[in-house]
Design a protein around this motif. Structure first.
Motif, PDB file in Angstrom:
ATOM      1  N   LEU A 249      10.694  25.262   4.837  1.00  0.00           N
ATOM      2  CA  LEU A 249      10.254  23.882   4.651  1.00  0.00           C
ATOM      3  C   LEU A 249       8.738  23.766   4.746  1.00  0.00           C
ATOM      4  O   LEU A 249       8.113  23.013   3.997  1.00  0.00           O
ATOM      5  CB  LEU A 249      10.928  22.978   5.696  1.00  0.00           C
ATOM      6  CG  LEU A 249      12.435  22.817   5.455  1.00  0.00           C
ATOM      7  CD1 LEU A 249      13.081  22.057   6.592  1.00  0.00           C
ATOM      8  CD2 LEU A 249      12.701  22.109   4.131  1.00  0.00           C
TER       9      LEU A 249
ATOM     10  N   ASP B  39      14.452  28.364   8.429  1.00  0.00           N
ATOM     11  CA  ASP B  39      14.412  27.060   7.758  1.00  0.00           C
ATOM     12  C   ASP B  39      13.039  26.406   7.918  1.00  0.00           C
ATOM     13  O   ASP B  39      12.520  25.800   6.986  1.00  0.00           O
ATOM     14  CB  ASP B  39      15.501  26.143   8.319  1.00  0.00           C
ATOM     15  CG  ASP B  39      16.873  26.796   8.227  1.00  0.00           C
ATOM     16  OD1 ASP B  39      17.152  27.377   7.172  1.00  0.00           O
ATOM     17  OD2 ASP B  39      17.634  26.751   9.204  1.00  0.00           O
TER      18      ASP B  39
ATOM     19  N   LEU C 169      17.641  27.850   0.729  1.00  0.00           N
ATOM     20  CA  LEU C 169      18.190  26.748   1.528  1.00  0.00           C
ATOM     21  C   LEU C 169      19.648  26.492   1.154  1.00  0.00           C
ATOM     22  O   LEU C 169      20.494  26.274   2.022  1.00  0.00           O
ATOM     23  CB  LEU C 169      17.385  25.469   1.297  1.00  0.00           C
ATOM     24  CG  LEU C 169      16.111  25.270   2.117  1.00  0.00           C
ATOM     25  CD1 LEU C 169      15.460  23.950   1.748  1.00  0.00           C
ATOM     26  CD2 LEU C 169      16.409  25.298   3.611  1.00  0.00           C
TER      27      LEU C 169
END
Lengths: 561, 349
Positions: free
Chosen positions: A177, A173, A239
């Motif tokens: 990001l 993640d 995601l």
């Protein structure tokens, strides 16, 4: 009318030199919207990450120096290679190159800043905090599982290794990001550059009279606008997979692993050109100045760049020759890939044409540029080998590919970044870099580069796949790998000398003057460093080399263009 | 003083690097008996087609390198600024359309030839027809080992692919169907063929027709997680008769040896059975490699160690010692049980 450009006026020097306390000057840099300061912050920040990601690469090479070494654990190694690759592309290549464009484009088109200065600052801070997120994963990636730390899925993060089932914790993640943020920042920069190039050129600078660097900046910005959104889209899908139970790439629930590869490489291949075009752009400015000749075949150069950009959008699946495409698909992507070599070849020939008949001065920027020419030639030729789909079935995912793309990323891009640093440092700081240290830097780095990356081609052809944390003895790979690792010492020494050179010059470098290289584009007409507003009066130009016209009123360029 | 400290530091680093060298579990010696897996010493048609094409491409790119590299070297030597330079700028040449036309056309012709010859090899390798005598193998990639199923022969084995020698006059190629149980892998044995990815939810095919007997090394070529580096594989090419003998032996259930009954009971009563299969016993797990003829294999743990009872003991006790990150858990058996269990495994010839 030959002297229609305003004479250099260095208003910056008149300003009162107020020495701010440290906090005050930091504050000045934080709130700045000046394209030059943001450009330098991009370059400086990128170089910090260059050193960090470079040390990670050195650790990788230490582990691979001998077979079955146990210097780092397998998972630590996989994190190193993932973070090294991701950082070098998104945290080093992109910011350093867009940093240079940020700095140079307004100066070269005779403008006072980019079109949207605040957007520019916004893009920089997005990039910086996005970048910090990637390294923060070393602390925060653990999530609630105790499974994480930094991402270990490789920089192209093939599905379904990135799905929840195989990548627990939050490391993936952070990877998503981080790149998502830096990509948004890059897109903002691209829009800004495009707008500035089309709307803010000084009087007389038609599209056909822009320096080639500015043309390439426009092409790069176009590619960024087209290529980055598919990556962002894919990352958002990932995601969704990871947090909301979508199944885009989740093969256990019927998703497609190959879909991710298409999305990634539709971004990934143009990305190579996004990184290499600024390097071409630097070469287009540096080679003529040090050969003392106008660029050979300006229009052809520009046309070739546009052609490369357009063809590069249709070659992505050459990264996927081994996924089992139909023969027709393989043949199509082999053909489109090889087609890129035609305009690329034209560029190399035109650079040779520029040097031909010149009086070449081998100052440090030119040394790096000549090495770039030869290395980029080799990278192009190994690129043709990889474009031959059947040959690629053997070579893909081996050290041959690692060698090929490091030839592009280091042999071409990093070498031209070094050239650009030596070339424009005097403009940005008003101080010259030491020529003697520069030559040490060049030769050490050149030797190290060839030790490390020439040998990798052979390791790959002997069956060494990439991304392996170790290899067994007795497979004929030991000597090659040892040489590769020893080369790192030379490269590190070269970079260390560059850092020493920069620090020494900032403290006590020789004053550069406005135009130390006897160059021809507008940035050399203002003071070094340029004042915040760049030009006291906006220049008016009649040709691609306004300073040549000024210096040679008897033989100006505009008569021939 | 400073110097001495540095030298000490370097010596300490080198010493720790030497200590850091792990055991190669006998693989170094075994590997050195096998020639390196060079893509330029092919022993199977797809690999030799590629190698022939590769030499052609190398010749063309080599010639281009010599010509263009030569031009670069010539121009930097010939046109360097001399010490006795008069300081005047050289003549400015803005370009030349005929020259641009020439160096656009010639590369286009070269590229055209390359495209045609590339397409030809793509089709000969990918579109090859499957002759009646072909052997079918289903390859399943797992994190981090290979499963090989021979559906027509009723054999399941792991990590070491046995295939018959293919006689060009009476070819018996092996056609592989590639599937993955988890993430993407890639099947690569450089001397036999180019690599083909092994992708979940996506069946791929490839073929080999080795015309030289021997052992050929390969390994997973697509990053697949922690132990990607140790997802090795070997292909054992045997003359027809030997291959049939091997196949017949693999088809048999293992001989029940009464002297290791205790080990067998242990195997059947522990967690082993939930992942491994041994035909003729209660062990029918499919998550790990089929162990029915474990001892017919040369290596352990997808090529991480030579397959000896001593290495087996270390492996069963704790696979992490040989392959950190391997998905098999440490069995935590008492020494007596471990000995008994491995004694049983050692009978699975």
């Amino acid at each position: 009318m030959a002297g229609s450009i305003e004479h250099p006026i260095a208003l910056g020097a008149d300003r009162e030199q107020v020495s701010l306390p440290l906090l005050g000057s930091v504050h000045e840099w934080v709130v700045t919207v000046d394209h030059k300061r943001l450009g330098m912050m991009y370059i400086g920040g990128g170089l910090v990450f260059f050193v960090i990601a470079g040390l990670q690469a050195a650790t990788i090479r230490l582990q691979l120096a001998i077979p079955e070494a146990g210097i780092v654990a397998p998972q630590v190694f996989n994190r190193l290679l993932t973070v090294h690759g991701t950082a070098m592309v998104f945290l080093v290549g992109m910011p350093v190159l867009t940093g240079f464009l940020n700095y140079l484009v307004p100066l070269m088109i005779g403008a006072r800043d980019l079109a949207f200065p605040r957007l520019n600052a916004f893009g920089f801070w997005l990039w910086l905090f996005g970048s910090l997120l990637l390294y923060f994963s070393y602390i925060g990636g653990d999530g609630l599982y105790g499974a994480g730390s930094a991402p270990d899925v490789g920089w192209f993060a093939y599905a379904p290794l990135t799905e929840r089932a195989f990548s627990r914790g939050n490391s993936t993640d952070y990877w998503i990001l981080s790149i998502l943020l830096t990509s948004v920042g890059s897109t903002a920069t691209a829009i800004n550059l495009l707008t500035s190039i089309f709307c803010m050129r000084c009087e007389g600078m038609t599209l056909r009279k822009m320096p080639v660097l500015v043309w390439l900046a426009a092409v790069v910005s176009f590619l960024m606008c087209v290529a980055l959104p598919p990556l962002s889209a894919a990352q958002i899908m990932l995601l969704l997979d990871r947090f909301l139970g979508a199944h885009f790439f989740d093969t256990q629930a019927g998703g497609s692993a190959i879909l991710w590869q298409h999305f990634f490489w539709i971004f990934g291949h143009p990305e190579v050109y996004i990184l290499v075009f600024p390097a071409f752009a630097f070469a287009n400015e540096i080679i003529p100045v040090f050969s003392r000749k106008v660029i050979f075949g300006y229009s052809v150069m520009v046309a070739a760049s546009c052609a490369i950009a357009i063809i590069s959008l249709s070659v992505w699946a050459h990264h996927m020759f081994s996924v089992g495409m139909a023969p027709a698909g393989n043949a199509f992507f082999a053909a489109s890939t090889m087609l890129v070599s035609v305009p690329t070849g034209i560029k190399i020939f035109n650079w040779i044409g520029t040097m031909w008949g010149g009086k070449i001065r081998f100052r440090v920027p030119m040394l790096f540029s000549v090495a770039f020419l030869v290395q980029f030639l080799i990278a192009g030729l190994t690129g043709i080998m990889l474009g031959v789909a059947p040959f690629d079935w053997q070579l893909t995912d081996t050290y041959f590919v690692v060698a090929h793309f490091h030839y592009v990323l280091i042999g071409a891009i990093i070498f031209m970044i070094f050239a650009a640093i030596y070339y424009w440092f005097p403009k940005a700081t008003g101080k010259m870099l030491s020529e003697r240290l520069g030559k040490w830097h060049f030769w050490l780095f050149l030797i190290g580069f060839h030790m490390t990356f020439d040998t990798m081609h052979f390791a790959g052809m002997r069956g060494m796949p990439r991304r392996i944390y170790t290899y067994q003895p007795g497979r004929g790979l030991d000597t090659l790998n040892l040489i590769e690792s020893v080369g790192v010492i030379f490269q590190a020494a070269g970079v260390l000398i560059l850092l020493i050179n920069v620090i020494r010059s900032i403290r006590s470098g020789e004053p550069a003057g406005d135009d130390p290289w006897d160059a021809w584009t507008l940035e050399w007409s203002t003071s070094s460093p340029p004042p915040e507003y760049n030009f006291a009066t906006l220049p008016v130009v009649r040709s691609r080399r306004p300073l040549w016209d000024l210096k040679h009123p008897e033989d100006p360029d505009w008569k021939y263009e | 003083m400073m110097m001495k400290r540095w030298l000490l530091a370097i010596a300490a680093m080198m010493a720790s690097a030497t200590l850091a060298v792990a055991n190669d579990w006998g693989m170094g010696d075994a590997n050195s008996k096998i020639p390196p897996s060079s893509i330029f010493s092919p022993v199977s048609t797809p690999a030799s087609d590629i190698s022939t094409l590769a030499f052609f491409v190398l010749a063309i790119t080599g010639a281009i390198f010599l010509i263009v590299g030569g031009l670069i070297v010539y121009s930097i030597v010939r046109f360097r600024a001399r010490a006795d330079d008069d300081g005047r700028e050289p003549p400015q040449v803005y370009g030349s359309n005929p020259i641009e036309f020439a160096w656009t056309t010639v590369p286009i012709i070269i590229v055209f030839v390359l495209i045609l010859i590339t397409a030809r090899t793509i089709y000969t390798v990918q579109a090859a027809a499957r002759p009646p005598g072909a052997i079918a193998v289903r390859v399943i990639g797992h994190q981090w080992w290979w499963e090989f199923q021979y559906p027509e022969l009723g054999i399941v084995t792991a990590n070491e692919l046995h295939v018959p020698l293919s006689d060009p006059k009476n070819p018996t190629p092996t056609f592989l169907v590639l599937e993955s149980a988890d993430v993407a892998h890639s099947f690569w044995v450089p001397r036999l063929a180019g690599k083909t990815d092994v992708i979940p939810n996506h069946k791929n095919t490839m073929w080999i027709d080795p015309h030289q007997a021997g052992t050929f090394l390969g390994q997973c070529a697509e990053f697949c997680g922690t132990e990607h580096a140790m997802m090795l594989l070997r292909v054992i090419v045997e003359p027809r008769g030997d291959f049939q003998k091997w196949a017949a032996a693999e088809k048999q259930a293992p001989v029940q040896d009464a002297s290791v009954a205790r080990g067998r009971a242990l195997f059947e009563s522990t967690a082993c059975v939930s992942c491994h299969t041994i035909r003729g016993t209660q062990a029918t797990g499919t998550f790990g490699p089929d162990l029915t003829h474990l001892m017919s294999r040369e290596t352990l743990g997808a090529g991480v160690a030579m397959n000896t009872p001593e290495h087996l003991k270390i492996w069963v006790h704790d696979p992490e010692e040989m392959k950190p990150g391997a998905l098999m858990p440490a069995m935590n058996l008492e020494q007596k049980d471990l000995d008994g269990l491995v004694a049983y495994l050692a009978t699975l010839k």
